[in-house]
Design a protein around this motif. Structure first.
Motif, short mmCIF file in Angstrom:
data_model
loop_
_atom_site.label_atom_id
_atom_site.label_comp_id
_atom_site.label_asym_id
_atom_site.label_seq_id
_atom_site.Cartn_x
_atom_site.Cartn_y
_atom_site.Cartn_z
N ARG A 20 0.86 -1.19 0.00
CA ARG A 20 0.00 0.00 0.00
C ARG A 20 0.89 1.23 0.00
N GLN A 22 0.70 5.22 0.35
CA GLN A 22 -0.22 6.27 0.78
C GLN A 22 0.41 7.63 0.66
N GLN A 151 -4.67 6.30 -1.53
CA GLN A 151 -3.99 5.01 -1.40
C GLN A 151 -4.02 4.24 -2.69
N TYR A 335 -0.21 3.43 6.25
CA TYR A 335 0.74 2.57 5.55
C TYR A 335 1.68 1.87 6.53
#
Lengths: 459, 454
Positions: A20, A22, A151, A335
């Protein structure tokens, strides 16, 4: 670049990997008596990468998003996963999930980034003024915050989900003195939307009403202790739904033996009047989001249907353990954290009675309003909540106010003792739920009438 | 010049901030490398590692403070612009100046090379040892949740007044939560914090397991009322933190919003009770040579022999009330713990309580008919202003004629913690050091001021 990294993870033997990325923009103001004490703004970018290697998980987070740093993050996550894999008894995995490819950005009507700090300050100042109109209110602290999280989620299975959510919050906390007593209260307005929130909600009125009710309590006697009939308002119902039932429904707690609801799927766990839902799709609600942090689409989840326990809250990892599919309940604070099973907006569905009908046959009881917080033990199924306000119910009518009321009990016993549910229904104040990580949530519901509840007072 | 030391980064950030139009400024740099291991249901759950680095910038402009954070030196120029913007809308802080250079104490035992070298695989072994030791006590027990976290934290403060300080510390935390569900459900827990690699997983696991077994088949208390209660260190420190330390915040106190407002110089506790905040204590979990705005740490006694001596201030709240800082600046972000993302606020740092004490055994032996309370749920719901609380205990034992007897079913415990300290307390000798926003070292505490309701 991210796809490359995930492919590299697979080449080194990972059976699954996701990451992920972000970008977070945030603004915060803290006010005291309507004046800004401090203003904080920041931007950050970070990456959390998670790897499954022969049944063991590794996770590494960094806020240094250079390619060299990402390579290091991946090798650290792999190292951890390898060592986890060699030491874990039961291989972990992920429940099957069709990889999503989607982009869903919840663009606010008024992006707080473009709103003057003076206008943000004004919201809190108005709430301050409304509260301060009461002479008993000695001082206030307030805050304003907005946070936009963009995201991108990528998985080695090919998922690629881009989301963006803005959340905006304003709150005021005040201290009031009078009749030899001191009390305090917080009023919070917030939603998963932009600055337009403050043209949709009458926050001045909300602050004023809360202040008036709280000041009444200054002269109130302490509450009695013992078992009695308690009527809860929407907010306290929400806290009960979230804390006592919601947490016990979390699949990771169920799998680890920390839930009083383990093994109870399909069984009656409460009064047939109770239908309890966790729904991450309610527009603008504080706990809503388009996709969870494993790229699974949000949905409405009926946990308890007319008193029968129907489903757990699950992410893909807990789902695999319990042999079920994800319910889209994976959430991480940012994150920097691994997703856990979390709630979104949790509430009990409305019933058939009016508030007056609910009170009608309560000879002697307590009406408990709002919550100052509480705690649960999900394993034992016990809880403790402190009400924000409370009133005695005498002969079916609201009587004098009471201060310092807390509600204690067993979750299952309480669910069974609900014998009245109102048709009035509302979501309460937005909240943050802590489970090692903080995530924004919503909760609420109708008024409930609970027989034989344990009231703890200080009288 | 080498550029990888964080003090170099802090000093360079100050140079760049000055060049960007902030002659009066401060840079706080934090670099963390940490890891965590979680056990779920007797087996390994998640393992996480993290590195983070950032700079918190404060500027003083037109008598107002502004703040912004960035994640590298490249961001300083933009960060200063943001901070100047936030200064413009902030209130004036007359008399405020950033810390000047001062004599900083040397404190032993805050960094442990062996702990700094701890890696995830070893932490995993530690976590699994917790499980093994608990289940060695009884194989039918389940360690539902256990965790180990560890890390190295390096911080530096530099400012336009010439302060240039750096510090590094190590941290280690372990906890173990055990559930027994053969005879009803009962739970036990144990936890420990240290800044050295000296925690013992075998001892912790065993302790949690024994507690869960001892807590089987609790009996309801027949009658409520006021009873002598011995609070274990965890619930006792929770109450100290939530009620006593909150009331010491200088800003709240000086604005008339604290229970201690207007009580400076007056008795607020029993003459034999003192509250000591000493961030210079060797090995203290809240110790550091300087606070988070570069003020040298010093010993502070907010409550001496029952008398309130003063409140806790950082430089900005001190200047607001024409007080002196107590070197109590911390940077805590609600979401992140200690963080470069938060401007300083004032808080107690490394607290202990002094009161008449004896061995914990004798403390319990002195109770004729009372309760031994291991947990209190919901202490954070206490009324922080009045000190009133009404919370639940679900892990407690009966004490009769000085001996710990069987477990007692959950009940509610209510009272006022200010009144508890005024009436006087007796402490045991089982001091437990607990890390947190404020580190607290606390033994068991006996009070006769609480009321229980079954």
């Amino acid at each position: 670049m991210f796809d490359q990294l995930l492919r590299k993870a697979e080449r080194t033997g990972a059976s699954y990997a996701d990451l992920r990325v972000q970008r977070i923009r945030s603004h915060g103001l803290e006010l005291r008596n309507g004046k800004i004490e401090r203003a904080v703004s920041g931007r950050e970018e970070g990456i959390g990468i998670q790897v499954l290697y022969k049944g063991g998980w590794g996770f590494h987070a960094t806020n240094d998003a250079t390619m060299a740093s990402l390579e290091r993050a991946l090798s650290s996550a792999l190292k951890v996963a390898r060592s986890a894999s060699s030491r874990t008894k039961k291989a972990s995995g992920v429940a099957d999930q069709k990889p999503s490819k989607a982009t869903e950005r919840w663009k606010p009507k008024r992006d707080p980034d473009g709103v003057d700090d003076a206008d943000k300050q004004e919201v809190v100042r108005v709430m301050h003024d409304a509260v301060k109109a009461h002479k008993e209110v000695r001082s206030t602290t307030g805050s304003y915050g907005d946070r936009t999280t963009a995201q991108a989620f990528y998985s080695s299975e090919g998922a690629h989900v881009e989301t963006e959510v803005t959340r905006t919050v304003a709150q005021v906390h005040f201290v009031a003195r009078g009749s030899g007593q001191v009390t305090s209260r917080r009023i919070r307005i917030g939603a998963a939307q932009g600055f337009e929130l403050f043209s949709e909600v009458d926050y001045a009125k909300k602050a004023e009403e809360a202040a008036r009710a709280t000041i009444r309590l200054l002269r109130a006697p302490a509450a009695p202790s013992g078992r009695m009939t308690v009527v809860t308002d929407s907010e306290l119902t929400g806290v009960f739904s979230h804390e006592a039932v919601g947490h016990a429904s979390e699949g990771d707690l169920v799998a680890s033996g920390e839930s009083c609801l383990a093994g109870k799927l399909g069984q009656r766990i409460g009064s047939p009047l109770v239908t309890l839902v966790d729904d991450g799709t309610i527009p603008k609600s504080f706990g809503s989001m388009p996709y969870d942090d494993q790229g699974v689409r949000q949905r409405r989840r009926v946990l308890v249907d007319k008193g029968v326990f129907r489903s757990y809250l699950l992410d893909r990892v807990a789902g695999k353990k319990l042999g079920q599919a994800s319910s889209g309940s994976a959430r991480a604070e940012s994150y920097a954290s691994r997703p856990l099973v979390r709630m979104s907006n949790t509430f009990i569905e409305p019933g058939a009675l009016s508030f007056e009908e609910l009170l009608e046959d309560v000879k002697d009881g307590v009406y408990a309003v709002g919550s100052r917080g509480g705690q649960v033990d999900t394993a034992k199924g016990s809880f403790q909540f402190s009400a924000q306000e409370a009133y005695r119910i005498r002969g079916g009518e609201l009587a004098e106010p009471l201060r310092d009321v807390s509600l204690t009990g067993s979750t299952l016993e309480t669910l069974a003792n609900i014998d009245g549910v109102s048709k009035e229904w509302a979501l309460g104040d937005p909240g943050y739920c802590g489970k090692g990580q903080w995530v924004p949530v919503g909760d609420g519901g109708p008024h409930l009438r609970i027989r034989d509840a344990i009231v703890g007072g200080s009288a | 010049m080498k550029r990888d030391g964080i003090l170099d980064v802090a000093e360079e950030a100050v140079r760049r901030a000055k060049a960007a139009g902030a002659p009066s400024c401060e840079a706080f740099v934090l670099r963390d490398a940490s890891g965590g291991v979680r056990v779920e249901r007797n087996d390994l759950g998640g393992v996480e590692t993290e590195t983070s680095f950032g700079i918190g910038l404060r500027v003083l402009h037109g008598g107002r403070l502004g703040f912004a954070y960035v994640t590298g030196l490249d961001g300083v120029k933009d960060g200063v612009r943001s901070a100047l913007g936030s200064a413009r809308i902030s209130k004036k802080t007359p008399g405020f100046a950033f810390a000047g250079p001062g004599k900083v104490p040397r404190i032993a035992g805050l960094f442990d090379q062996r702990l700094a070298a701890l890696e995830a695989p070893e932490a995993i072994d530690f976590a699994l040892d917790l499980v093994r030791s608990a289940r060695d006590v009884n194989a039918k027990l389940n360690v539902t949740e256990a965790g180990v976290s560890f890390g190295v934290s390096e911080s530096a403060v530099a400012n336009s007044e010439g302060v240039a300080l750096e510090h590094r510390e190590t941290m280690f935390h372990a906890s173990c939560f055990v559930v027994q569900d053969e005879a009803g459900v009962s739970t036990g827990f144990a936890s420990a914090d240290s800044n050295r690699r000296d925690l013992d997983p075998l001892r912790l696991g065993k302790k949690a397991a024994r507690l869960a077994l001892d807590a089987r088949n609790p009996k309801p208390l027949a009658k409520g009322g006021r009873l002598p209660i011995v609070l274990r260190p965890e619930p006792a420190s929770d109450l100290v933190d939530t009620v006593t330390l909150a009331a010491l915040h200088g800003k709240d106190a000086r604005r008339g919003e604290s229970f201690y407002s207007g009580k400076k110089g007056k008795a607020v506790a029993h003459p034999k009770v003192s509250v000591i905040d000493d961030p210079t204590l060797p090995r203290g979990l809240g110790s550091a040579p300087f606070d988070d705005e570069g003020e040298p740490s010093r010993h502070f006694v907010p409550i001496a022999k029952g008398v309130l001596k003063g409140y806790v201030f950082d430089r900005s709240t001190a200047s607001e009330f024409k007080e002196r800082t107590t070197a109590s600046a911390i940077r805590m972000s609600g979401l992140d713990g200690r963080s470069y993302k938060a401007p300083p606020t004032a808080s107690s740092r490394n607290v202990r309580i002094e009161a008449p004490s004896r061995t914990t055994e004798r403390l319990i032996a002195g109770v004729d008919d009372g309760l031994l309370v291991h947990d209190l749920m919901g202490v954070h719901t206490a009324n922080v202003v009045s000190g009133d609380f009404s919370v639940t205990s679900s892990l407690l034992f009966r004490i009769r004629k000085g001996a710990v007897e069987g477990p007692v079913a959950p009940l509610s415990v209510a009272g006022n913690f200010h009144r508890v300290l005024r009436a006087g307390i007796t402490l045991g000798d089982d001091v437990k050091a607990m890390a947190g926003e404020t580190a607290i070292a606390m033994p068991s505490l006996r009070t006769d001021e609480l009321t229980v309701t079954p």
